[in-house]
Design a protein around this motif. Structure first.
Motif, PDB file in Angstrom:
ATOM      1  N   MET A  15      18.191 -45.592  -5.565  1.00 14.91           N
ATOM      2  CA  MET A  15      17.032 -46.726  -6.811  1.00 14.91           C
ATOM      3  C   MET A  15      16.638 -45.345  -7.127  1.00 14.91           C
ATOM      4  O   MET A  15      15.863 -44.947  -6.687  1.00 14.91           O
ATOM      5  N   ARG A  16      16.230 -45.715  -8.571  1.00 16.54           N
ATOM      6  CA  ARG A  16      15.958 -44.432  -9.069  1.00 16.54           C
ATOM      7  C   ARG A  16      14.592 -45.174 -10.100  1.00 16.54           C
ATOM      8  O   ARG A  16      14.245 -46.252  -9.696  1.00 16.54           O
ATOM      9  N   TYR A  17      13.241 -44.336 -10.014  1.00 12.82           N
ATOM     10  CA  TYR A  17      11.796 -45.368 -10.631  1.00 12.82           C
ATOM     11  C   TYR A  17      12.034 -45.464 -12.132  1.00 12.82           C
ATOM     12  O   TYR A  17      12.500 -44.492 -12.643  1.00 12.82           O
ATOM     13  N   HIS A  18      11.725 -46.942 -11.916  1.00 13.03           N
ATOM     14  CA  HIS A  18      11.095 -46.975 -13.465  1.00 13.03           C
ATOM     15  C   HIS A  18      10.371 -48.498 -13.052  1.00 13.03           C
ATOM     16  O   HIS A  18      10.550 -48.475 -12.776  1.00 13.03           O
ATOM     17  N   ARG A  19       9.793 -47.943 -14.669  1.00 13.39           N
ATOM     18  CA  ARG A  19       8.603 -48.635 -14.639  1.00 13.39           C
ATOM     19  C   ARG A  19       9.091 -50.237 -14.927  1.00 13.39           C
ATOM     20  O   ARG A  19       9.944 -50.816 -15.234  1.00 13.39           O
ATOM     21  N   ILE A  20       8.008 -51.444 -14.077  1.00 17.69           N
ATOM     22  CA  ILE A  20       8.321 -53.014 -14.145  1.00 17.69           C
ATOM     23  C   ILE A  20       7.687 -53.155 -15.355  1.00 17.69           C
ATOM     24  O   ILE A  20       6.381 -52.724 -16.126  1.00 17.69           O
ATOM     25  N   THR A  21       9.215 -53.665 -16.908  1.00 19.46           N
ATOM     26  CA  THR A  21       8.377 -54.268 -18.017  1.00 19.46           C
ATOM     27  C   THR A  21       7.910 -55.391 -17.212  1.00 19.46           C
ATOM     28  O   THR A  21       8.352 -56.327 -16.677  1.00 19.46           O
ATOM     29  N   LEU A  22       7.505 -56.173 -19.105  1.00 14.35           N
ATOM     30  CA  LEU A  22       7.486 -57.309 -19.190  1.00 14.35           C
ATOM     31  C   LEU A  22       8.322 -58.530 -19.202  1.00 14.35           C
ATOM     32  O   LEU A  22       8.375 -59.153 -18.295  1.00 14.35           O
ATOM     33  N   PRO A  23       9.673 -57.818 -20.342  1.00  9.71           N
ATOM     34  CA  PRO A  23      10.914 -59.234 -19.278  1.00  9.71           C
ATOM     35  C   PRO A  23      10.439 -59.263 -17.712  1.00  9.71           C
ATOM     36  O   PRO A  23      11.228 -60.312 -17.358  1.00  9.71           O
ATOM     37  N   ILE A  24      10.853 -57.462 -16.736  1.00 10.26           N
ATOM     38  CA  ILE A  24      11.324 -58.020 -15.612  1.00 10.26           C
ATOM     39  C   ILE A  24       9.803 -58.584 -14.944  1.00 10.26           C
ATOM     40  O   ILE A  24      10.307 -60.137 -13.980  1.00 10.26           O
ATOM     41  N   ARG A  25       9.147 -58.867 -15.771  1.00 14.47           N
ATOM     42  CA  ARG A  25       7.992 -59.523 -14.663  1.00 14.47           C
ATOM     43  C   ARG A  25       7.712 -60.750 -14.936  1.00 14.47           C
ATOM     44  O   ARG A  25       7.591 -61.744 -13.669  1.00 14.47           O
ATOM     45  N   TYR A  26       8.094 -61.406 -16.103  1.00 12.54           N
ATOM     46  CA  TYR A  26       8.780 -62.708 -16.494  1.00 12.54           C
ATOM     47  C   TYR A  26      10.190 -63.086 -15.396  1.00 12.54           C
ATOM     48  O   TYR A  26       9.575 -64.517 -15.118  1.00 12.54           O
ATOM     49  N   ARG A  27      10.795 -62.801 -14.969  1.00  8.72           N
ATOM     50  CA  ARG A  27      11.725 -62.708 -14.601  1.00  8.72           C
ATOM     51  C   ARG A  27      11.203 -62.571 -12.916  1.00  8.72           C
ATOM     52  O   ARG A  27      11.886 -63.402 -12.372  1.00  8.72           O
ATOM     53  N   ILE A  28      10.555 -61.758 -12.525  1.00 10.75           N
ATOM     54  CA  ILE A  28       9.865 -62.163 -11.625  1.00 10.75           C
ATOM     55  C   ILE A  28       8.987 -62.990 -10.807  1.00 10.75           C
ATOM     56  O   ILE A  28       9.246 -64.370  -9.249  1.00 10.75           O
ATOM     57  N   HIS A  29       8.281 -64.090 -11.734  1.00 13.19           N
ATOM     58  CA  HIS A  29       7.650 -65.044 -11.598  1.00 13.19           C
ATOM     59  C   HIS A  29       8.392 -66.469 -11.584  1.00 13.19           C
ATOM     60  O   HIS A  29       8.722 -67.156 -10.832  1.00 13.19           O
ATOM     61  N   ALA A  30       9.199 -65.983 -12.029  1.00 12.21           N
ATOM     62  CA  ALA A  30      10.522 -67.048 -12.403  1.00 12.21           C
ATOM     63  C   ALA A  30      11.061 -67.342 -10.701  1.00 12.21           C
ATOM     64  O   ALA A  30      11.189 -68.740 -10.423  1.00 12.21           O
ATOM     65  N   LEU A  31      11.527 -66.223 -10.292  1.00 14.05           N
ATOM     66  CA  LEU A  31      11.976 -65.974  -9.192  1.00 14.05           C
ATOM     67  C   LEU A  31      11.477 -66.570  -7.230  1.00 14.05           C
ATOM     68  O   LEU A  31      11.463 -67.427  -6.827  1.00 14.05           O
ATOM     69  N   HIS A  32       9.669 -66.004  -8.111  1.00 15.71           N
ATOM     70  CA  HIS A  32       8.738 -66.561  -7.228  1.00 15.71           C
ATOM     71  C   HIS A  32       8.412 -67.946  -6.937  1.00 15.71           C
ATOM     72  O   HIS A  32       8.276 -68.009  -6.312  1.00 15.71           O
ATOM     73  N   GLN A  33       8.249 -68.785  -8.309  1.00 12.88           N
ATOM     74  CA  GLN A  33       8.298 -69.451  -8.453  1.00 12.88           C
ATOM     75  C   GLN A  33       9.265 -70.046  -8.026  1.00 12.88           C
ATOM     76  O   GLN A  33       9.289 -71.786  -7.032  1.00 12.88           O
ATOM     77  N   ALA A  34      10.573 -70.141  -7.936  1.00  7.29           N
ATOM     78  CA  ALA A  34      11.809 -70.434  -7.113  1.00  7.29           C
ATOM     79  C   ALA A  34      11.711 -70.330  -6.113  1.00  7.29           C
ATOM     80  O   ALA A  34      12.725 -71.459  -4.501  1.00  7.29           O
ATOM     81  N   GLY A  35      10.575 -70.161  -5.100  1.00  6.38           N
ATOM     82  CA  GLY A  35      10.486 -69.377  -3.478  1.00  6.38           C
ATOM     83  C   GLY A  35      10.715 -68.946  -2.872  1.00  6.38           C
ATOM     84  O   GLY A  35      11.446 -68.972  -1.749  1.00  6.38           O
ATOM     85  N   HIS A  36      12.191 -67.455  -3.756  1.00  3.83           N
ATOM     86  CA  HIS A  36      12.445 -66.755  -3.558  1.00  3.83           C
ATOM     87  C   HIS A  36      11.311 -65.748  -2.095  1.00  3.83           C
ATOM     88  O   HIS A  36      10.407 -65.977  -3.269  1.00  3.83           O
ATOM     89  N   ARG A  37      12.507 -65.075  -1.724  1.00  2.00           N
ATOM     90  CA  ARG A  37      10.928 -64.188  -0.964  1.00  2.00           C
ATOM     91  C   ARG A  37      10.802 -62.417  -1.774  1.00  2.00           C
ATOM     92  O   ARG A  37      12.077 -62.357  -2.553  1.00  2.00           O
ATOM     93  N   PRO A  38      10.121 -62.121  -1.726  1.00  2.00           N
ATOM     94  CA  PRO A  38       9.701 -59.808  -2.274  1.00  2.00           C
ATOM     95  C   PRO A  38      11.181 -59.500  -1.700  1.00  2.00           C
ATOM     96  O   PRO A  38      11.963 -58.836  -2.304  1.00  2.00           O
ATOM     97  N   THR A  39      11.466 -59.802  -0.973  1.00  2.00           N
ATOM     98  CA  THR A  39      12.568 -59.021  -0.258  1.00  2.00           C
ATOM     99  C   THR A  39      13.993 -59.466  -1.429  1.00  2.00           C
ATOM    100  O   THR A  39      14.195 -58.752  -1.583  1.00  2.00           O
ATOM    101  N   GLU A  40      14.356 -60.776  -1.435  1.00  2.00           N
ATOM    102  CA  GLU A  40      15.668 -60.893  -2.323  1.00  2.00           C
ATOM    103  C   GLU A  40      15.123 -61.347  -3.521  1.00  2.00           C
ATOM    104  O   GLU A  40      16.271 -60.925  -4.304  1.00  2.00           O
TER     105      GLU A  40
END
Length: 160
Positions: A1-26
């Protein structure tokens, strides 16, 4: 895994997955980030909102890249160095007047970074002398050929 910043579109995906009940590991496995990165991102704003988290991250990033010591303080230090004040005097005067001031070591480092200011230092050196050059290390070991004969006989205590 290489380093890359979290962008706004990825934050939207994190938000959607978190709302769907996925754990941070998933979420981390799906997006290709480390689980700790996602956990920290989710803790950035509670309850998690992608837009707020992005604004918070941008503010934190700009704060991180701002200079610790203000430009006007360095201008004051430069002016006083040109008046042939020592870094110790500059620091002491600032403290006496209740002004914020960089440390003595920071003033020396600032002066040695610009060649024009080194002429105004008391010693007038262009660079600092290293302590290791000033004193020579003592010889720690003696050659076995130079040891005394009593040691070879092992007649005294301590000679094995």
């Amino acid at each position: 895994m290489r380093y890359h910043r979290i962008t706004l579109p990825i934050r939207y995906r994190i938000h959607a997955l978190h709302q769907a009940g996925h754990r941070p590991t998933e979420i981390a496995e799906q997006l290709g980030y480390h689980r700790t990165t996602i956990s920290k991102e989710l803790k950035r704003v509670t309850p998690y909102d992608a837009d707020q988290a992005h604004q918070h991250a941008l503010a934190e990033q700009s704060r991180r890249h701002s200079p610790r010591i203000a430009v006007h303080l360095w201008a004051m230090v430069t002016a006083r160095l040109k008046e042939f004040h020592s870094p110790e005097q500059i620091y002491g005067r600032c403290k006496l007047e209740g002004q914020p001031c960089p440390s003595i070591e920071a003033i020396y480092q600032f002066a040695y970074r610009s060649p024009e200011l080194t002429a105004f230092l008391r010693q007038g050196r262009k660079s600092r002398r290293h302590r290791s050059c000033a004193r020579k290390a003592p010889e720690l070991w003696q050659s076995i050929t130079e040891r005394p004969q009593e040691a070879n006989k092992r007649s005294e205590i301590g000679h094995r």
